[in-house]
Enzyme design. Structure first.
Site, short mmCIF file in Angstrom:
data_model
loop_
_atom_site.label_atom_id
_atom_site.label_comp_id
_atom_site.label_asym_id
_atom_site.label_seq_id
_atom_site.Cartn_x
_atom_site.Cartn_y
_atom_site.Cartn_z
N ASP A 202 10.31 47.47 -66.81
CA ASP A 202 11.44 46.89 -67.54
C ASP A 202 11.08 46.67 -69.01
O ASP A 202 9.97 46.24 -69.32
CB ASP A 202 11.76 45.53 -66.88
N GLU A 263 11.38 51.97 -68.78
CA GLU A 263 12.69 51.76 -69.39
C GLU A 263 12.46 51.72 -70.90
O GLU A 263 12.37 50.67 -71.52
CB GLU A 263 13.35 50.46 -68.92
C1 GLC Z 1 16.36 45.52 -68.79
C2 GLC Z 1 17.12 45.46 -67.49
C3 GLC Z 1 18.25 44.50 -67.64
C4 GLC Z 1 17.70 43.13 -67.97
C5 GLC Z 1 16.80 43.19 -69.19
C6 GLC Z 1 15.96 41.95 -69.30
O1 GLC Z 1 17.12 46.06 -69.80
O2 GLC Z 1 17.52 46.74 -67.11
O3 GLC Z 1 19.04 44.44 -66.48
O4 GLC Z 1 18.74 42.22 -68.20
O5 GLC Z 1 15.89 44.25 -69.13
O6 GLC Z 1 15.00 41.93 -68.29
#
Ligand code: GLC
Ligand code: MG
Length: 519
Positions: A202, A263
């Site tokens: 994440d 991500e």
């Molecule tokens: C990422 C996740 C999202 C979350 C954010 C904070 O972007 O995909 O759902 O709110 O991180 O953890």
């Protein structure tokens, strides 16, 4: 010399399960781990290679699991550690690997580390988070959190501010502190030792923050800089790359091979490609430039060309069109036009590399409008500043067209509304060879590990490319087009049938794609 076999994740299909919305086994309205186990046969039939589970760790759920309060356990509402072990082994028995969502940028403010951290200036965990003195009587700098509010909250106990790039209840960890590195290595090993196949990381572009906490410079408001600030000091720091080199060494020591999927929320292909390092950082990085592209032949082609140009040699690209944070592609790209949905799926699966499918994509599901009183996401509810209300992309999976849609027990109210999914369920589509689901399944079967891409000449509005053994002609226009296709088998996105044909000119209907495979 014999070529090394490609790693399992190169050219595979990863299916993102938003756990709370996949299947509810105990009738509490929330999807759970036993619910996933009960649907593994669907995933095996579909042909996916791995599942990525949205957060499974204990959390007060201010951000539905992305605010972790214990990195070594399972959220009781979703199941038990035994359920997770069973999920890993039952998935494994079907050839499916299980990836967890790892959240290293921040924890929950209810995590014991933060409770200790905020208790005094000299607490053992003080330095695990980003604390700073007030500046000119206010916040230490101009950084904004995901909602657009100041990213700093004053904590009265010690008179310092703490940083949160997301919600106030998600304090950012301090990656300048070696203890944080050691702890996350332990966390990673803990799960890999339990048989987890790897992680989706994440906010992979976060982690380190500028050591001097400099102001983010002003920028034009846009997708990459939603609050009119160029995100160069609060995230996207170069030091973060060292974390992935460290994790890569750790993960690569495991057999069978494990996967790090980031991500990497950056919108230019060059920065995204940087997270692969020299083949010594992340194995795979999510491609948000592609995700946010316009759905048009020229725009997509140019992003794909830039992506493959920027990636280091041998790196495997990743393609996705939906996730739990954004409008689903059947709505966002396709305005729910089934021809466009089929075309998008065809592109997602035939580009060389790995495809990430969000649950429901295989049915062509679009967003569900979630009325104000049913919204559950504090980060985006009631029009709060984030691109969309995220609940609309998180509604329950329709398994059957009956009361409860086969998601939960009849009569139980699910945590988010179903919307109208009649005729769109797995049961409705599964035995229909012309359904979107059948097309998706046929496309998954075409996945291959050859990562070579080549653009081929094509009329305006048509995108033609070669992808390993495949030749794809994708017609993004409202008129019929003619293109040369190789002989062999041809899959059409509109009819979903595979035919055998000699090489030659073929007609592509509006918003249709043809996929030729030489035999
Ligand atoms: C990422 C996740 C999202 C979350 C954010 C904070 O972007 O995909 O759902 O709110 O991180 O953890
Ligand atoms: Mg449940």
């Amino acid at each position: 010399m014999e070529a090394m076999p490609a790693p399992w994740w190169q050219g595979c299909t990863i299916y993102q399960v938003y756990v709370r919305s996949f299947r509810d086994s105990d009738g509490d309205g929330y999807g759970d781990l036993p619910g996933i186990i009960s649907r593994l046969d669907h995933l095996a039939w579909l042909g996916v290679d791995a599942v990525w589970l949205s957060p499974t760790m204990p959390s007060p759920d201010h951000d539905w699991g992305y605010d972790v309060s214990d990195y070594y356990s399972v959220h009781p509402e979703l199941g038990t550690m035994e359920d997770l072990d069973r999920l890993i082994s039952e998935a494994g028995a079907r050839g499916i690997r299980v990836l967890l969502d790892l959240v290293p940028n921040h924890s929950s403010s209810e995590h014991a580390w933060f409770i200790d951290s905020r208790s005094s200036l000299s607490s053992a965990h003080r330095d695990w988070y980003v604390w700073a003195d007030p500046k000119d009587g206010g916040a230490p700098n101009n950084w904004r959190d995901a909602t657009g509010d100041p990213a700093w909250t004053l904590d009265p106990t010690t008179g310092q501010y703490y940083l949160h790039n997301f919600l106030e209840s998600q304090p950012d960890l301090n990656w300048w502190n070696p203890a944080v590195h050691q702890e996350f290595q332990r966390i990673i090993k803990f799960w890999l030792d339990r048989g987890v196949a790897g992680f989706r990381i994440d906010v992979a572009h976060g982690l380190y923050k500028d050591a001097e906490l400099r102001d983010d410079p002003p920028a034009q408001i846009g997708a990459a800089n939603p609050h009119g600030l160029q995100v160069v000091y609060s995230k996207r720091r170069p030091e973060t790359h060292a974390v992935y080199r460290e994790w890569r060494r750790l993960v690569d020591a495991y057999q069978p091979e494990r996967l790090l999927l980031g991500e990497t929320w950056v919108l230019d292909p060059a920065s995204m490609a940087g997270y692969y390092g020299q083949g010594d950082e992340l194995h795979l990085a999510l491609n948000f430039a592609f995700f946010f592209s316009d759905f048009d032949a020229g725009a997509l082609r140019s992003i794909v060309e830039r992506t493959v140009d920027e990636l280091p040699a041998g790196a495997c690209p990743v393609w996705a069109g939906s996730n739990h944070d954004e409008s689903r592609f059947p709505t966002r790209w396709c305005a729910r036009d089934e021809r466009r949905i089929r075309l998008a799926l065809t592109v997602l699966f035939t580009l060389p590399g790995t495809t990430v499918l969000y649950y429901g994509d295989e049915l062509g599901l679009g967003d569900v409008e979630v009325p104000d009183q049913y919204q559950r996401d504090p980060m985006s509810w009631h029009g709060r500043a984030i691109r969309i209300n995220r609940d609309q992309a998180r509604t329950p999976m329709p398994w059957e067209s009956s009361d409860g849609y086969g998601f939960t027990v009849a009569g139980v109210t699910p945590w988010l509304p179903f919307g109208d999914r009649n005729g769109l369920s797995v049961a409705d589509q599964r035995d229909d060879p012309s359904s979107v689901l059948s097309l998706t399944r046929a496309l998954i079967a075409l996945k291959h590990s050859d990562i070579s891409y080549r653009t081929m000449p094509a009329p305006a509005g048509v995108w033609m490319y070669g992808s390993g053994p495949l030749t794809v002609g994708a017609n993004f226009t409202d008129t019929r087009q003619r293109v040369p296709m190789p002989g062999g088998s041809t899959l059409s996105s509109l009819t979903g049938v595979t035919t055998f044909s000699p090489a030659g000119e073929r007609v592509i209907e509006p918003w249709e794609a043809l996929v030729g495979r030489e035999t």
